[in-house]
Design a protein around this motif. Structure first.
Motif, short mmCIF file in Angstrom:
data_model
loop_
_atom_site.label_atom_id
_atom_site.label_comp_id
_atom_site.label_asym_id
_atom_site.label_seq_id
_atom_site.Cartn_x
_atom_site.Cartn_y
_atom_site.Cartn_z
N VAL A 5 0.81 -1.21 0.00
CA VAL A 5 0.00 0.00 0.00
C VAL A 5 0.85 1.26 0.00
CG1 VAL A 5 -1.91 -1.16 1.13
CG2 VAL A 5 -0.25 0.06 2.52
N GLY A 6 2.09 1.18 -0.33
CA GLY A 6 2.92 2.37 -0.46
C GLY A 6 3.51 2.86 0.85
N VAL A 11 -5.81 7.81 6.39
CA VAL A 11 -7.05 7.11 6.72
C VAL A 11 -7.97 8.08 7.45
CG1 VAL A 11 -8.11 5.19 7.97
CG2 VAL A 11 -5.84 4.90 6.93
N THR A 12 -9.18 8.27 6.96
CA THR A 12 -10.14 9.13 7.65
C THR A 12 -11.00 8.31 8.61
OG1 THR A 12 -11.92 8.93 6.01
CG2 THR A 12 -10.22 10.60 5.60
N GLY A 13 -11.59 8.97 9.58
CA GLY A 13 -12.39 8.27 10.57
C GLY A 13 -11.57 7.28 11.37
N LEU A 89 1.56 11.43 -1.84
CA LEU A 89 0.73 10.52 -1.04
C LEU A 89 0.38 9.30 -1.87
CD1 LEU A 89 -0.95 10.10 1.60
CD2 LEU A 89 -2.87 11.15 0.38
N ASN A 90 0.68 8.13 -1.33
CA ASN A 90 0.41 6.89 -2.06
C ASN A 90 -1.03 6.41 -1.95
OD1 ASN A 90 3.58 6.26 -0.98
ND2 ASN A 90 3.15 6.00 -3.16
N LEU A 91 -1.63 6.59 -0.79
CA LEU A 91 -2.95 5.98 -0.59
C LEU A 91 -3.83 6.85 0.30
CD1 LEU A 91 -4.91 3.57 -0.85
CD2 LEU A 91 -3.76 2.53 1.11
N LEU A 92 -5.03 7.13 -0.19
CA LEU A 92 -6.08 7.80 0.57
C LEU A 92 -7.21 6.81 0.79
CD1 LEU A 92 -7.76 10.18 1.72
CD2 LEU A 92 -8.36 10.76 -0.66
N ALA A 154 -3.34 5.63 -5.02
CA ALA A 154 -4.70 5.07 -5.07
C ALA A 154 -5.62 5.76 -4.08
CB ALA A 154 -4.66 3.57 -4.77
N ILE A 155 -6.90 5.66 -4.38
CA ILE A 155 -7.96 6.11 -3.49
C ILE A 155 -8.88 4.92 -3.26
CG2 ILE A 155 -9.92 7.68 -3.19
CD1 ILE A 155 -8.46 9.49 -5.34
#
Length: 258
Positions: A5-6, A11-13, A89-92, A154-155
């Motif tokens: 995952v980079g 991570v939100t929440g 940023l790699n991953l949201l 990625a998202i």
């Protein structure tokens, strides 16, 4: 698993439930990301997240973030961008969501309920994606790997099985949830639109259903422990490719019809 995952993740929440478990498993994996931004609406009340950050002070960065508030989204993204610098940023992971009223029948639901849930579950992920686009593009441009993946950029939008219009008849009786269901259908369309729009930039966009999970939202009757759900989702994320863009998958990687 986390190596798929980079090196940077938001991570939100992240104060509880699935979000907290995502941050925990990422941070405590054998090959963790270098930076994990944990978006949280009220950091001062997020005791478990604070303890996790204290165990990994250089890795887990708590970011005040209310995804329903545009000013909060903008401020949080500025914090993330400053910390990342030129790295990208790699991953949201758009995980933050609300579900109200409970159980959300037609008789219970008013206009304010619909708008509040939509603002958090759909507008929030859209605004975050828009604000963080330069960071995602930067990460994608710096990776020489061909194709799309969560290692590159990625998202991931956390959706749900009960967003499936085709399968609505199977679950509606036990979970009417008008605001929640319709907001997640809209999130699915946002996922598909973004996947079409951003693939030219090397950014993967996919939606994942975590299962019916034992969280405050899922309830005590849910059959799936949070740890198992998150372990499965991280495995799915690490294996995503361009063939999965714009799709809705479950926590085991199975396709869910729209």
């Amino acid at each position: 698993m986390a190596s798929g995952v980079g090196s940077s993740v938001l991570v939100t929440g992240a104060n509880r439930g699935i979000g907290l478990e995502l941050v925990t498993q990422l941070a405590e994996s054998t090959n963790p990301p270098k930076l994990i931004f944990a978006g949280c609406r009220e950091p001062e009340r997020a005791k478990d997240l604070q303890e996790l950050s204290q165990r990994h002070p250089q890795m887990v960065i708590i970011v005040p973030l209310d995804v329903s508030d545009a000013a909060s989204v903008s401020a949080a993204c500025q914090v993330v961008s400053t910390r990342l610098g030129d790295a990208g940023l790699n991953l949201l992971v758009n995980n933050a969501a609300v579900n109200r009223p409970i159980p959300g029948s037609l008789a219970q639901t008013g206009a304010d309920d619909m708008m509040e849930v939509y603002r958090t579950n759909v507008v929030g992920p859209m605004l975050l994606t828009k604000e963080l686009m330069p960071q995602l593009q930067r990460a994608a441009a710096q990776d020489s790997e061909s194709g799309l993946s969560c290692r590159k950029a990625a998202i991931i939008n956390i959706s749900t099985l009960i967003s499936s219009i085709e399968k609505c008849y199977e679950s509606f009786g036990m979970a009417p949830m008008y605001p929640y269901r319709t907001s997640k259908v809209a999130l699915n369309m946002l996922t598909r639109c973004l996947s079409e729009d951003l693939c030219k930039d090397g950014i993967l966009v996919t939606a994942i259903h975590p299962g019916w999970v034992q969280t405050d939202m899922g309830g005590s009757q849910a059959p799936l422990p949070t740890k198992d759900s998150v372990r499965g989702m991280l495995g799915v994320m690490s294996s995503l490719t361009e063939q999965h863009r714009g799709t809705l998958l479950d926590w085991k990687g199975n396709s869910i019809p729209w």
